[in-house]
Write a protein that holds these residues in place. Structure first.
Motif: not given
Length: 509
Positions: A14, A16, A369, A372, A375-376, A378-379, A398, A415, A419
């Motif tokens: 992963t 970050d 990745e 971000g 990640k955005r 997934l959020q 996801s 990932l 999360m």
């Protein structure tokens, strides 16, 4: 797992996003723009190039979508050096798969030269009944995969032979590939020797045997449905080969390779190494060497003839023939066009297009990745969760989405798993629910995506395009649907005892 990469290495893949004052947090629109662009370009590629889209068009689509991601990252304050580092790290994740692909190319070449693959085809034609062929492929691959814990090894050994048998008998190679993948992935998921079967519970925070027991509720009905489907297709499929052609094919294999049980020694070597949990790369290399030795011992005249250089001494010609098979594959000359096409395969060079596809896909995934953007997304998906069932459905979505974007099943497990782990604990759900959902989505759908490392590997190894075998990979298609149905109707969803909920929440905080 599919490529037998080291588990600890898998857990560290992963990347970050760099979050400090220099970077602006991406908006949902920022994150969606590259995805929408990629979907549009891939759709156009399929429309314009059809089944040939993976031979260049998809690669360009992935790179151009990655460039859009780079521009968005630059807008949000990421430097080229930061994004380049993300790309390099993402490609690094796929290095093991690329090395395995190259060595599998060499293995195929030497195993045909040694008579190992022709022997498996010969015996398969004698033993397997066309009506039960597809279901037998699925069952055989499932049993072997459970024993050795690797769907990739099964596809690269038994799978090659079974596709060859299907082609020689005039059966559908696309259905055969679907049966091979269905059985291999079921066995992979049920094996405690599999890396992804170890990785998913490690990420979720449970033990492997609890994870396997919980997976049975989705994988068992899925493989039963798949086998029923293959039985139905088998009973409604007629072999395209008459008795004369059948006998001719057997006679040609007998004349050119003199098949015998002793020629299966390279296969035995690979299975023993896989069962001993030797990593895939050295296992395949040793299997390739075993094939070369077998060729030298039992197919000397054929290898010298294959070298096609009368100026060389026989021993030197032997070395040249094996060498050519490793880097450029084997070219058959039995006199039968169908059999020649079937046995003219292998070599590292034949894997170059697949490696090209993987590199482009990992470049796109790395950009998404490190900036971000993934990640955005997934959020945003997580913000829609309203119940335990919707949380599991979100996990499934996801895992599949991460597979599509990052092109790697390990990232697609790690990932989303990291999360969503906190949310499972907050809702008092046992971690086996998370580990099962990750496997039912990220692992099982990975061979259905052409640019994913698993999809690219299966297509290259079996010689059947991903989009061609996809409709027949019944197990891989059904399992996520059953998992989603369980989530929707709150069936077989394990909850933590109330006394354990605070400790679980504290452990993931």
């Amino acid at each position: 797992m599919s490529s037998n990469n080291d588990l600890q290495q898998s857990e560290s893949v992963t990347i970050d996003p760099l979050e400090d004052s220099r970077h602006t947090a991406p908006t949902l629109l920022d994150a969606l723009i590259p995805i929408i662009a990629l979907v549009m370009m891939l759709t156009a590629a399929v429309y314009l190039f059809s089944s040939d889209s993976s031979y260049g068009a998809n690669q360009i689509a992935l790179i151009m979508a990655g460039c859009i991601g780079l521009l968005i990252g630059w807008k949000n304050g990421y430097s080229w050096a930061e994004m380049e580092q993300g790309i390099v790290r993402s490609i690094g994740v796929a290095t093991g798969a690329i090395l395995i692909l190259f060595t599998v190319g060499s293995l195929i070449g030497t195993w045909i030269l040694a008579g190992t693959v022709p022997t498996m085809i010969y015996y398969g034609m004698l033993v397997l009944n066309p009506e039960y062929f597809y279901v037998a492929c699925c069952l055989l691959c499932a049993v072997v995969a459970i024993s050795i814990g690797s769907s990739w090894t099964v596809a690269g050994t038994l799978g090659i032979a079974l596709v060859g048998v299907a082609s020689a008998m005039g059966l559908n190679v696309e259905i055969t590939a679907g049966a091979i993948i269905s059985g291999a992935y079921f066995g992979d998921k049920m094996s405690p020797l599999s890396d992804t079967t170890n990785l998913a519970p490690a990420v979720a925070g449970t033990d492997i045997f609890s994870h396997i027991r919980h997976m049975l509720w989705t994988t068992a009905p899925s493989i039963i449905i798949a086998m029923i489907g293959f039985l139905f297709l088998g009973f409604n499929t007629q072999s395209g080969m008459d008795n004369n052609n059948f006998e001719t094919t057997l006679s040609l294999i007998q004349a050119d390779f003199n098949p015998g049980v002793h020629l299966l020694l390279p296969l035995l070597v690979v299975f023993i190494l896989a069962w001993k949990k030797i990593p895939a790369f050295p296992t395949v290399i040793i299997g390739t060497i075993a094939g070369a030795v077998c060729a030298a011992l039992f197919q000397f005249d054929n290898v010298v003839k294959f070298a096609d250089d009368e100026t060389l001494m026989p021993v030197v010609a032997l070395i040249k023939g094996i060498w050519v098979a490793m880097f450029n594959g084997y070219t058959a000359s039995t006199g039968d066009e169908v059999l020649d096409n079937l046995l003219s395969r292998g070599g590292m060079s034949t894997m170059m297009n697949t490696v090209w596809l993987i590199l482009c896909a990992m470049t796109f995934g790395g950009i998404m990745e490190v900036t971000g953007l993934l990640k955005r997304i997934l959020q945003s998906i997580l913000s829609l969760v309203k119940s335990s069932g919707s949380l599991i459905l979100t996990t499934l979505a996801s895992g599949i989405g991460a597979n599509l974007i990052t092109a790697d099943q390990f990232i697609a497990i790690v990932l989303p798993g990291r999360m969503l782990k906190v949310e499972y604990a907050k809702r008092g759900l046992a971690p086996v629910n998370l580990s099962r959902a990750l496997e039912d989505s990220a692992t099982i759908t990975s061979p259905l995506i052409p640019w994913n490392t698993c999809g690219a590997y299966m297509a290259s190894t079996l010689g059947v395009a991903t989009v061609a075998y996809l409709p027949y990979a019944f197990f891989n298609l059904v399992c996520p649907l059953i998992s989603a149905a369980y989530a929707k109707y709150d069936f077989k969803i394990e909850r933590l005892p109330e006394a354990e909920v605070p400790q679980a929440q504290e452990a993931v905080a």
